[in-house]
Scaffold this motif. Sequence first.
Motif, PDB file in Angstrom:
ATOM      1  N   ASP A   1       0.488  13.503   3.560  1.00  0.00           N
ATOM      2  CA  ASP A   1      -0.379  14.539   4.104  1.00  0.00           C
ATOM      3  C   ASP A   1      -0.757  14.284   5.554  1.00  0.00           C
ATOM      4  O   ASP A   1      -1.265  15.190   6.229  1.00  0.00           O
ATOM      5  N   SER A   2      -0.538  13.064   6.037  1.00  0.00           N
ATOM      6  CA  SER A   2      -0.912  12.705   7.409  1.00  0.00           C
ATOM      7  C   SER A   2       0.291  12.572   8.334  1.00  0.00           C
ATOM      8  O   SER A   2       0.128  12.191   9.501  1.00  0.00           O
TER       9      SER A   2
ATOM     10  N   ARG B   1       0.811  -1.209   0.000  1.00  0.00           N
ATOM     11  CA  ARG B   1       0.000   0.000   0.000  1.00  0.00           C
ATOM     12  C   ARG B   1       0.855   1.275   0.000  1.00  0.00           C
ATOM     13  O   ARG B   1       0.316   2.378  -0.059  1.00  0.00           O
TER      14      ARG B   1
ATOM     15  N   ASP C   1       4.852   9.102   0.425  1.00  0.00           N
ATOM     16  CA  ASP C   1       4.627   8.697   1.810  1.00  0.00           C
ATOM     17  C   ASP C   1       5.841   9.065   2.659  1.00  0.00           C
ATOM     18  O   ASP C   1       6.953   9.242   2.143  1.00  0.00           O
TER      19      ASP C   1
ATOM     20  N   VAL D   1       3.375   6.342   6.495  1.00  0.00           N
ATOM     21  CA  VAL D   1       2.076   7.007   6.454  1.00  0.00           C
ATOM     22  C   VAL D   1       1.988   7.895   5.219  1.00  0.00           C
ATOM     23  O   VAL D   1       3.006   8.319   4.654  1.00  0.00           O
ATOM     24  N   ASP D   2       0.779   8.169   4.807  1.00  0.00           N
ATOM     25  CA  ASP D   2       0.550   9.118   3.723  1.00  0.00           C
ATOM     26  C   ASP D   2       1.211  10.455   4.063  1.00  0.00           C
ATOM     27  O   ASP D   2       1.161  10.911   5.203  1.00  0.00           O
TER      28      ASP D   2
ATOM     29  N   ARG E   1      -0.078   3.190   6.146  1.00  0.00           N
ATOM     30  CA  ARG E   1       0.218   2.163   5.128  1.00  0.00           C
ATOM     31  C   ARG E   1       0.643   0.831   5.756  1.00  0.00           C
ATOM     32  O   ARG E   1       0.124  -0.218   5.414  1.00  0.00           O
TER      33      ARG E   1
ATOM     34  N   ARG F   1       0.090  14.667  11.594  1.00  0.00           N
ATOM     35  CA  ARG F   1      -0.872  14.100  12.541  1.00  0.00           C
ATOM     36  C   ARG F   1      -0.317  12.841  13.179  1.00  0.00           C
ATOM     37  O   ARG F   1      -0.465  12.613  14.391  1.00  0.00           O
TER      38      ARG F   1
ATOM     39  N   LEU G   1      -5.514   6.657  12.034  1.00  0.00           N
ATOM     40  CA  LEU G   1      -5.228   7.278  10.734  1.00  0.00           C
ATOM     41  C   LEU G   1      -5.980   6.596   9.603  1.00  0.00           C
ATOM     42  O   LEU G   1      -6.083   7.160   8.502  1.00  0.00           O
TER      43      LEU G   1
ATOM     44  N   ALA H   1      -4.631   6.107   5.744  1.00  0.00           N
ATOM     45  CA  ALA H   1      -3.386   6.877   5.669  1.00  0.00           C
ATOM     46  C   ALA H   1      -2.223   6.154   6.341  1.00  0.00           C
ATOM     47  O   ALA H   1      -1.061   6.494   6.107  1.00  0.00           O
TER      48      ALA H   1
END
Length: 336
Positions: A280-281, A160, A165, A277-278, A215, A284, A210, A213
């Motif tokens: 954009d995240s 994924r 990322d 993680v993505d 992975r 967070r 998450l 987001a």
Amino acid sequence: MNGGERLSLEHGSGGALSRWLTETVIYPFFRGEQYEELADASPFRLDGGGLLTTDTYVVDPPFFPGGDIGRLAVFGTCNDLAVCGATPLALSLGLVLEEGFLLADLRKVLASVRAASDQAGVRIITGDTKVVPAGKGGGIYLNTAGVGRAAPGLSLSPARMRAGDRVLVSAPVGAHGLAVLAARESLPVGSGLVSDCADLHPLCAALAALGPALRCMRDATRGGVAAILNELAGACGLGLNLVERDFPVEGIVAAAAGLLGLNPLEIANEGVLVAVVDGDSAGRALGILHDHPLGAKARDVGGVTAANPGRVLLETSIGGRRWLDMPRGLLLPRIC
């Protein structure tokens, strides 16, 4: 039999002493609602999807700063489940004991297993014990199997991962392997080194918020983060561009590793996870990690790229670049 006496081969023969060892020494630590009687198997119910893992522990010495083989076995098995998105529920415990092992030390290990199980919210529900001749074992080895409940709707896999990322490391690296090595060899550089052995499920469960987001996650044990990062790059077919100075490393670990000619990125951990993680995240995700004591020093160490598929490129602390390859050779034996 008093605490200063040692185990004999008769304790593993299946006769009276075997029964005494099982009923009087081992079983009382784990008797409970899910382990009500000694039998060849224990009933177990799992609602929903489940995950199963197994592991074997041969750490030398069995007691080290920050932990012992019992604590390591419980948390290590639970961590393997947790990074795959499962809530650990139950464990088996297999004991391989060497003739001459101190009964007092066995009790210490069993008490540690129970304490760690209580902390992790799991139960030992079945087990087995064998005794091997003196010189044919390592004092004590443990084997575990762990069952966990899969989180509904959570899919974690390197497949994924996508370009863009970010790669996060939850805590400073290298402490466990060096702490065990220093204890084994009585190294003067070992003063102050403490294993990071810890239950990672709280961190993993928090990151699960998450959703898509998140992975994938990995527990950075043998081979350290270097091995895990190469495994991820190979599995996803993408490259990783990382920054060496962004990896969290405690000063005492960096100093000891430098004196011993070791790379902290290649040293085993027992309380460090790697999460992808993505992009954009990422902010967070770091906030989630920083809100927990085990993730207070988490760092973003780099990103996923379409370039250099299957390879890990490291920007060094002096500004150069080099490949971070899969560790080779005999690293630190018997550290877990």
